[in-house]
Write a protein that holds these residues in place. Structure first.
Motif, short mmCIF file in Angstrom:
data_model
loop_
_atom_site.label_atom_id
_atom_site.label_comp_id
_atom_site.label_asym_id
_atom_site.label_seq_id
_atom_site.Cartn_x
_atom_site.Cartn_y
_atom_site.Cartn_z
N VAL A 2 20.59 -7.15 -14.28
CA VAL A 2 19.58 -7.41 -13.27
C VAL A 2 18.21 -7.49 -13.93
CG1 VAL A 2 20.85 -6.26 -11.42
CG2 VAL A 2 19.24 -4.95 -12.82
N ASN A 3 17.31 -8.09 -13.23
CA ASN A 3 15.91 -8.11 -13.68
C ASN A 3 15.10 -7.22 -12.75
OD1 ASN A 3 15.75 -10.09 -15.89
ND2 ASN A 3 16.60 -11.48 -14.34
N ASP A 4 14.48 -6.22 -13.30
CA ASP A 4 13.62 -5.37 -12.49
C ASP A 4 12.22 -5.99 -12.46
OD1 ASP A 4 13.28 -2.44 -11.28
OD2 ASP A 4 11.51 -2.95 -12.45
N LEU A 5 11.71 -6.15 -11.25
CA LEU A 5 10.43 -6.83 -11.09
C LEU A 5 9.31 -6.12 -11.87
CD1 LEU A 5 8.60 -8.94 -9.76
CD2 LEU A 5 8.48 -7.45 -7.74
N VAL A 6 9.29 -4.80 -11.77
CA VAL A 6 8.22 -4.04 -12.45
C VAL A 6 8.32 -4.25 -13.96
CG1 VAL A 6 7.31 -1.75 -12.92
CG2 VAL A 6 8.07 -2.35 -10.61
N MET A 9 7.21 -7.74 -14.98
CA MET A 9 5.75 -7.94 -14.95
C MET A 9 5.10 -7.24 -16.13
SD MET A 9 4.26 -8.21 -11.12
CE MET A 9 4.95 -6.82 -10.34
N ARG A 10 5.55 -6.04 -16.42
CA ARG A 10 4.96 -5.32 -17.57
C ARG A 10 5.24 -6.07 -18.86
NH1 ARG A 10 6.76 0.72 -15.64
NH2 ARG A 10 5.04 1.03 -14.19
N LEU B 26 -1.46 -11.83 -14.47
CA LEU B 26 -0.36 -11.87 -13.50
C LEU B 26 -0.81 -12.52 -12.19
CD1 LEU B 26 1.23 -8.37 -14.11
CD2 LEU B 26 2.20 -10.59 -14.70
N VAL B 121 1.99 -8.59 -4.48
CA VAL B 121 3.08 -8.20 -5.39
C VAL B 121 2.52 -7.57 -6.67
CG1 VAL B 121 4.94 -9.08 -6.86
CG2 VAL B 121 4.71 -9.87 -4.51
N VAL B 122 1.51 -8.20 -7.25
CA VAL B 122 0.96 -7.70 -8.52
C VAL B 122 0.32 -6.32 -8.31
CG1 VAL B 122 -0.80 -8.09 -10.28
CG2 VAL B 122 0.62 -9.99 -9.49
N TYR B 125 3.31 -3.77 -7.41
CA TYR B 125 4.37 -3.51 -8.39
C TYR B 125 3.86 -3.39 -9.82
CZ TYR B 125 7.84 -4.06 -4.80
OH TYR B 125 8.59 -3.86 -3.69
N PHE B 126 2.74 -3.98 -10.13
CA PHE B 126 2.20 -3.84 -11.49
C PHE B 126 1.13 -2.75 -11.52
CE2 PHE B 126 -0.88 -5.03 -14.85
CZ PHE B 126 -0.02 -4.87 -15.94
N GLU B 128 0.78 -0.64 -9.17
CA GLU B 128 1.39 0.51 -8.50
C GLU B 128 0.47 1.12 -7.45
OE1 GLU B 128 2.72 3.06 -11.68
OE2 GLU B 128 4.62 1.98 -11.80
N LEU B 153 8.39 -11.05 -1.82
CA LEU B 153 9.61 -10.57 -2.48
C LEU B 153 10.81 -11.44 -2.11
CD1 LEU B 153 9.17 -6.70 -2.10
CD2 LEU B 153 8.75 -8.12 -4.12
N LEU B 156 10.49 -14.52 -4.21
CA LEU B 156 10.80 -14.28 -5.62
C LEU B 156 12.30 -14.14 -5.84
CD1 LEU B 156 8.00 -11.71 -6.65
CD2 LEU B 156 8.13 -14.13 -7.22
N VAL B 169 15.55 -7.37 -8.90
CA VAL B 169 15.57 -6.18 -8.06
C VAL B 169 14.19 -5.54 -8.05
CG1 VAL B 169 18.00 -5.72 -8.49
CG2 VAL B 169 16.27 -4.67 -9.97
N PHE B 170 13.95 -4.77 -7.00
CA PHE B 170 12.70 -4.04 -6.91
C PHE B 170 12.95 -2.83 -6.03
CE2 PHE B 170 12.83 -6.83 -3.36
CZ PHE B 170 12.94 -8.11 -3.87
N ARG B 175 8.24 1.24 -2.38
CA ARG B 175 6.96 0.53 -2.40
C ARG B 175 6.68 -0.29 -1.13
NH1 ARG B 175 8.34 0.29 -7.89
NH2 ARG B 175 6.73 1.18 -9.22
#
Lengths: 451, 176
Positions: A2-6, A9-10, B26, B121-122, B125-126, B128, B153, B156, B169-170, B175
């Motif tokens: 899976v790809n984790d969104l966080v 982005m990091r 981003l 989103v940024v 999730y970035f 936080e 989301l 995406l 996934v998120f 959040r």
């Protein structure tokens, strides 16, 4: 998989090209933008008295009741006054001796290395980073200013946090920072952390104080008793309803502000359980070897100045007779002198009433340096008041006022965007900086005034 | 600005510029523009600095300034430029082949979002930020943040599915 969104982005953001955000250009552009605003309003004010009123009304925000820039010239303080033009050009070898210097050619490309202060035994605290080249962490050395030889210290574990020297002694170095893992909900306050380096054992340790309330800034003074004195927020000066008077682009004029107050605490640098509420509400605080000096408030009307004799605990106080519109910006004290830097409003043609007021601890007016954009400060333990001036009218540069001899000297006619600070090991030493490489870099100088 | 304030601002700018630039990247998808956006945002921070120091929240204001600059710029660009970002509802084989890494796929997917959805989103999730902080940063209601984040989301995830990437996934519970 899976790809984790966080994580994605990091990872994407970490894949950055070298940092090229030009902070020097930011400062230059921003200064110009602020001056342009003040200049535009000043031009209106210059025309006629009637237009002055219109200009002032333009600045006045709804419901503020506070003046913006006012007509006429700044009022003269009831004290001996010096203007910037009164400063004599300093000559190296006659007025001062340069002890060492360090140049960062291009601070836009990456963070650099800095002279952070001088220890009591005359070594320069040399800070490296945090920069890309050193893994984005901060390391320190003690540098002999005569030879440039550096003794690199073990990693203090500071990482990228911002820290400020609080004590550079023969036995220990104390740097203050904030615990960024535990910041208040509004992001304004955090626990204070001290990074202490034992010079004999060559070991760093960190100290925090559970019983000390959160602080706004990682700033503190080590008093003559060896305790660290810090302040925690108490009351915040009210902002007028509708905000400060502003120009068309939003530049604020907050002269004659109501000041902020703080509670004074002291802590032991070796015992994290030793926290003392000094039961005192203050504005700014400073120490001499024999006295504690404080104001009623800061960032606004200073109120009265109080002086406590540390031997007898006797307290005297006096009205410093600052101007009616003066905001206290910083306070310093050494020997029997008190230094108060103030912003006292903006007048016609954008002329600012900036003052560096020097008084005795008995309340006598010694001298006030008054000129547009003159901002001063007295480093801890120093006899040399530093002034920096940003103007377009030829006064720009760095100046010093020697409290021992009352000499007023101009060191340079250029000013780096990269400010330097820090305490010095001897009372006659001082730091200043000059721009290099078209302003992209800076040379820091450490010098000592001659008697 | 007085010397003490300017020194504090300079230290703040040096310390925060890398982080702000990553956020700007981003938000905008281009490192060069990210630099320009952060510089403009820092100029705005400088102009407000004495008040910010009085009131606190310098980083929050800087973050807000970056988001504002990027969103303003995207509005100006969208009014004068033809959209150049990939249409993720109908990804071509060529687009997918070009996005050879998941990071590239993410940036392509972010580029397909409207600016405010992308900002939500940024920031969430970035950076936080929580819903309240994000709303304060973007100057909108918390409800708007929730709805914009939810739509973003969904888009995406759909973009990743459409481009045959591994599932995106998120932490929805934490959040959203």
């Amino acid at each position: 998989m899976v790809n984790d969104l966080v994580d994605l982005m990091r990872d994407s953001a970490d894949d950055a090209p070298p940092d090229d955000v030009d902070v020097a250009a930011v400062v230059t552009t921003a200064r110009r933008r602020v001056r342009r605003r003040r200049g535009a309003v000043g031009a209106v004010a210059l025309a006629t008295a009637a237009v002055v009123t219109a200009g002032a009304l333009t600045w006045g925000g709804p419901g503020t009741g506070t003046d913006g820039p006012v007509a006429g010239n700044p009022p003269r303080p009831d004290a001996p006054v010096l203007r910037l033009a009164d400063a004599e050009a300093a000559v190296a070898g006659r007025d001062y001796d340069e002890l060492t210097s360090y140049t960062n050619e291009d601070l836009d490309a990456d963070n650099g290395q800095y002279l952070d202060g001088v220890t009591d035994d005359g070594l320069v605290l040399f800070q490296d980073g945090p920069r890309e080249a050193n893994g984005r962490t901060t390391t320190y050395a003690l540098m002999d200013p005569a030879t440039g030889e550096k003794d690199w210290l073990p990693d203090p574990g500071i990482g990228q946090a911002q820290v400020w020297p609080a004590q550079l002694g023969r036995d220990r170095l104390v740097l203050l920072g904030l615990d960024e893992s535990d910041i208040s909900d509004d992001g304004m306050e955090a626990d204070l952390l001290a990074y202490v380096f034992d010079r004999d054992a060559r070991m760093w340790s960190t100290t925090s104080w559970r019983d000390l309330p959160r602080v706004e800034h990682a700033l503190g003074d080590v008093g003559p008793d060896g305790r660290l004195y810090v302040t925690t927020p108490d009351t915040r000066g009210a902002i007028p309803e509708g905000g400060w008077p502003t120009g068309p682009d939003g530049d604020a004029e907050d002269a004659d502000a109501e000041g902020d107050t703080y509670r004074l605490w002291s802590v032991s640098l070796t015992d994290p359980t030793d926290v003392r509420d000094e039961q005192l509400v203050v504005g700014d605080v400073a120490f001499t070897e024999t006295a504690m000096v404080w104001t009623d408030s800061s960032n606004g009307d200073a109120g009265r100045v109080h002086v406590r004799d540390l031997a007898s605990d006797e307290v005297t106080d006096f009205d410093p007779d600052t101007g009616e519109r003066c905001n206290l910006l910083n306070l310093g004290a050494v020997g029997d002198r008190i230094v108060m830097s103030q912003y006292c409003g903006t007048y016609a043609e954008g002329e600012r009433d900036d003052r560096v007021q020097i008084l005795s601890t008995d309340g006598d007016q010694v001298v006030t340096i008054q000129d547009s954009d003159a901002v001063g400060w007295l480093p801890r333990g120093s006899d040399v008041v530093n002034l920096t001036v940003h103007t377009d009218d030829g006064d720009a540069g760095t100046y010093v006022y020697d409290l021992r001899t009352d000499r007023f000297l101009r060191l340079s006619d250029t000013l780096s965007s990269w400010s330097v600070g820090g305490s010095t090991g001897e009372p006659n030493q001082f730091f200043w900086s000059t721009p290099v490489n078209g302003g992209k870099g800076a040379t820091q100088h450490l010098a000592a005034l001659r008697d | 600005m007085n010397r003490t304030d300017e020194q504090a601002f300079t230290e703040f700018a040096l310390a925060s510029r890398t982080r702000l630039r990553r956020t700007a990247y981003l938000l905008g998808g281009d490192w060069d523009r990210a630099r320009d956006h952060v510089q403009e945002a820092l100029v705005r921070v400088y102009v407000r600095w004495p008040k910010l120091q009085k009131q606190g929240g310098e980083l929050a204001y800087a973050r807000r300034a970056v988001a504002s600059v990027v969103i303003d710029e995207s509005r100006r660009r969208s009014s004068r430029e033809l959209p150049a970002d990939p249409d993720l509802d109908r990804p071509s084989t060529e687009d997918v082949a070009a996005a050879v890494t998941d990071r590239a796929a993410l940036m392509a997917a972010l580029a397909g979002l409207p600016p405010r959805q992308r900002a939500c989103v940024v920031l969430r999730y970035f950076e936080e930020l929580d819903v309240r902080e994000t709303a304060a940063t973007l100057g909108c209601s918390e409800g708007t943040v929730k709805s914009q984040t939810s739509r973003a989301l969904t888009s995406l995830r759909s973009a990743f599915e459409s481009s045959s990437r591994d599932e995106l996934v998120f932490d929805v519970m934490g959040r959203q």
